[in-house]
Design a protein around this motif. Structure first.
Motif, short mmCIF file in Angstrom:
data_model
loop_
_atom_site.label_atom_id
_atom_site.label_comp_id
_atom_site.label_asym_id
_atom_site.label_seq_id
_atom_site.Cartn_x
_atom_site.Cartn_y
_atom_site.Cartn_z
N PHE A 236 0.84 -1.21 0.00
CA PHE A 236 0.00 0.00 0.00
C PHE A 236 0.87 1.25 0.00
CE2 PHE A 236 -2.18 3.38 2.37
CZ PHE A 236 -3.30 3.54 1.57
N ALA A 237 1.92 1.20 0.83
CA ALA A 237 2.80 2.37 0.90
C ALA A 237 3.53 2.58 -0.42
CB ALA A 237 3.80 2.18 2.04
N PHE A 238 4.01 1.52 -1.01
CA PHE A 238 4.76 1.64 -2.26
C PHE A 238 3.87 2.17 -3.38
CE2 PHE A 238 6.26 -0.26 -6.30
CZ PHE A 238 7.48 0.41 -6.38
N TRP A 239 2.66 1.60 -3.53
CA TRP A 239 1.76 2.05 -4.59
C TRP A 239 1.29 3.48 -4.36
CZ3 TRP A 239 0.88 0.31 -9.29
CH2 TRP A 239 1.23 -1.02 -9.59
N LEU A 244 1.73 9.14 -6.05
CA LEU A 244 2.20 10.50 -5.73
C LEU A 244 3.29 10.95 -6.70
CD1 LEU A 244 2.29 10.33 -1.82
CD2 LEU A 244 0.60 11.48 -3.27
N SER A 245 4.13 10.01 -7.13
CA SER A 245 5.17 10.35 -8.09
C SER A 245 4.58 10.69 -9.45
CB SER A 245 6.14 9.17 -8.24
OG SER A 245 7.10 9.42 -9.21
N ILE A 246 3.51 9.97 -9.84
CA ILE A 246 2.87 10.23 -11.13
C ILE A 246 2.28 11.63 -11.17
CG2 ILE A 246 0.94 9.55 -12.62
CD1 ILE A 246 1.49 6.66 -11.79
N ILE A 247 1.69 12.07 -10.03
CA ILE A 247 1.06 13.41 -10.01
C ILE A 247 2.06 14.50 -9.62
CG2 ILE A 247 -1.22 12.46 -9.52
CD1 ILE A 247 -0.87 13.19 -6.62
N GLY A 248 3.33 14.10 -9.44
CA GLY A 248 4.39 15.09 -9.23
C GLY A 248 4.64 15.51 -7.82
N ALA A 252 10.69 10.95 -8.64
CA ALA A 252 10.74 9.59 -9.18
C ALA A 252 11.91 8.81 -8.61
CB ALA A 252 10.84 9.64 -10.71
N GLY A 253 13.01 9.50 -8.28
CA GLY A 253 14.16 8.82 -7.72
C GLY A 253 13.86 8.16 -6.40
N VAL A 254 13.01 8.77 -5.61
CA VAL A 254 12.63 8.19 -4.31
C VAL A 254 11.88 6.87 -4.53
CG1 VAL A 254 11.24 8.53 -2.23
CG2 VAL A 254 12.56 10.44 -3.17
#
Length: 608
Positions: A236-239, A244-248, A252-254
């Motif tokens: 759940f945390a990873f997804w 959150l990365s997709i919406i900026g 992305a490196g994190v």
């Protein structure tokens, strides 16, 4: 016999028609296979052409779309080609089944396993009666596709039920019902037998693999509720981070660093358990599909007339579920061979963790059931062989089992199963604790008749058809002495071997109680007078035990036992007639043989 011969010819014609139909169908399938190959080559050429046009002539997106469409078409053709190849392989196996049955009806059984590994010269009756070995009863019956089925069939022929009582008789009758119901199911039996045409399933290897699987030291923590909760929280945390990365909102490196560390930790924790699972499943991966297919065929038999708790032949979905689950686990293990897929599925779905958890759950709930159903497949495997034997022998009849503490053997028109249409039938009855002295010339039919009595009794007590118009038998122990051999490597002469066999007979009769003994020439390895006196002594002593006997002999002096003990001993013979040539009737009659042929034949040889 005429009606039986017509039925046999109809069976042979049916096999020939099935062979012809399969050959015609395989021609069509192979033609289809060539079409698929040509289509694959042509489609692949179109894909290359479209890509060349896109890159060399013009970067028009239509060329790229066309290449994609041809790629999809290529995949679909490859898929259908694979299905067609599997169908050809299956038809080849069915064709092999029917061609072997045609060989059986031509009198050639060399294509079937002869069970040589079960030959035992010290067995109470199998060695004398040609139960195992080349051209044996086992080779005529055996169609098993698993080694467990072969062992079970051999066990049935080696160990006859001897306990009197309705329960044992009823158990044989239930097996007979199963054989009768399976016999006309030719397509189903052929499907079953087709799974053994490319080699038998090694049941013992499967059982060993299951035993290894049960003892594999796989950590149990993945099966715990806490581990499951932690795994879902991590996912759940990873997804969430991915979204959150997709919406900026998160770099992305994190996400990449998280995913990499998560994958490495999972591999570190799961690689050893996965390796152990893979090692224990190495054998099962090759046989699981066969057992799934065999169980599905068992489910299709619907042996509704067989109410036997020891034969769980009514296969429900619950029986298939452990094997289906095992197949899913094996498929997951195979997919791990794709490195890219392994990285992606472990990173995004923690696939190795859930694979171990699935294995532990399967081992806990389904492992015992799998071992049990493997045993039931072995039973069904042997029954299919017995039913095929019954189907192939329309002249044979069903024996009547009698629940009696006394020995019962009443045969009407009995003959030896190996002789086929040229057999001469005889009527014969054996009374409890009585002895039958059978005399006759050489080659008159004495030994064949004795083996016919023994072999048909073995068939009767296995619920299989017997080669007689009618046969009534009760349950008792059987012991024969017909083919004693010396063993020079162990310093055992022929005469000594005979004495050892007679000692074994006496010990067996004392241990078993109610026994039928079938003897062919007692004490062949000594002189005539000593042989006669020893034979008389043996029969007089053995007659004091709970033993019934049929004895073939050339010693006409043994026939005097009927005069001395008319209530226990009876004389029968196979008579021949001597004139310009010897005439053999092969019919057993009451009395003592008058004519012998050794001197007559020898004179003919010397005259020549």
């Amino acid at each position: 016999m005429n009606n039986a011969s017509e039925k046999k010819q109809a069976i042979v014609s049916q096999y020939r028609q099935l062979v012809d139909d399969l050959n015609a169908e395989m021609i069509r399938l192979r033609r289809k296979n060539r079409f698929f190959v040509a289509s694959e080559l042509l489609t692949f050429a179109f894909i290359i052409s479209c890509l060349v046009c896109y890159t060399v002539f013009t970067a028009n997106g239509l060329w790229f779309l066309a290449a994609g469409a041809f790629l999809v078409l290529y995949i679909l053709i490859r898929r259908e080609d694979g299905k067609n190849a599997q169908l050809i392989s299956h038809k080849e196996d069915l064709l092999s089944v029917y061609e072997k049955e045609l060989s059986f009806h031509r009198g050639d059984v060399s294509c079937f396993d002869d069970g040589q590994r079960y030959v035992d010269a010290n067995h109470p009756f199998t060695f004398d009666l040609d139960i195992f070995g080349s051209d044996s009863l086992y080779q005529r019956i055996n169609r098993t596709v698993t080694t467990g089925g072969s062992d079970y069939l051999a066990h049935c022929l080696q160990h006859l039920p001897t306990n009197t009582g309705s329960s044992m008789v009823e158990q044989i009758r239930r097996r007979s019902q199963a054989v009768i119901q399976l016999a006309p199911m030719l397509p189903l039996r052929a499907e079953f037998m087709s799974h053994g045409q490319r080699g038998q399933v090694d049941t013992q290897r499967v059982r060993n693999a299951i035993k290894q699987t049960s003892s594999a030291q796989v950590p149990s923590y993945p099966s715990s509720t806490l581990a499951l909760v932690v795994a879902f929280l991590v996912l759940f945390a990873f997804w969430t981070m991915v979204v959150l990365s997709i919406i900026g909102l998160v770099p992305a490196g994190v996400v990449l660093t998280w995913g990499f560390l998560q994958m490495m930790l999972l591999l570190m924790l799961c690689s050893r358990p996965i390796r152990m699972i893979h090692q224990s499943f190495n054998t099962l991966s090759k046989t699981t599909e066969s057992y799934v297919q065999l169980l599905k065929l068992m489910a299709a038999t619907d042996l509704s007339k067989v109410d036997d708790p020891e034969l769980k032949l009514m296969v429900a979905d619950s029986a298939l579920q452990p094997f289906e689950e095992l197949k899913h686990i094996l498929d997951s293990l195979d997919r791990r061979g794709n490195l890219l897929g392994l990285v992606l599925f472990d990173t995004f779905f923690l696939s190795d963790f859930f694979l171990i958890r699935r294995f532990l759950r399967w081992r806990k709930h389904d492992l015992t059931a799998i071992d049990e159903w493997i045993g039931q497949v072995s039973v069904m495997d042997a029954l299919v062989s017995m039913a095929t034997f019954r189907y192939n022998e329309p002249a044979a009849a069903q024996a009547e089992l009698v629940d009696s503490k006394e020995l019962v053997y009443d045969a009407s028109q009995i003959w030896h199963p190996f002789l086929g249409d040229k057999a001469v039938c005889n009527d014969f009855s054996i009374k409890h604790l009585h002895y039958y002295i059978v005399t006759g010339a050489n080659m008159a039919g004495k030994s064949t008749f004795l083996r016919a009595l023994g072999v048909n009794y073995v068939l009767a007590l296995n619920g299989m058809p017997v080669f007689a118009r009618g046969l009534r038998v009760s349950l008792y122990s059987l012991f024969t002495s017909m083919r004693t051999t010396d063993n020079l490597s162990r310093g055992i002469s022929f005469f000594n071997a005979e004495l050892l066999r007679l000692r074994q007979l006496i010990e067996e009769c004392r241990r078993q109680g109610n026994t039928l003994i079938i003897l062919d020439e007692i004490l062949k390895g000594t002189n005539s007078l000593d042989k006669l006196n020893g034979s008389r002594l043996f029969l007089e002593e053995i007659s004091k035990m709970a033993v019934t006997g049929v004895v073939a002999t050339h010693d006409l002096g043994l026939s005097t036992l009927e005069d001395e003990h008319p209530d226990r001993f009876h004389n029968y013979c196979f008579e021949i007639s001597l004139s310009d040539k010897i005439t053999y009737t092969y019919k057993i009659t009451a009395g003592v043989a008058r004519n012998q042929n050794a001197t007559y034949l020898l004179k003919g040889i010397l005259k020549e």
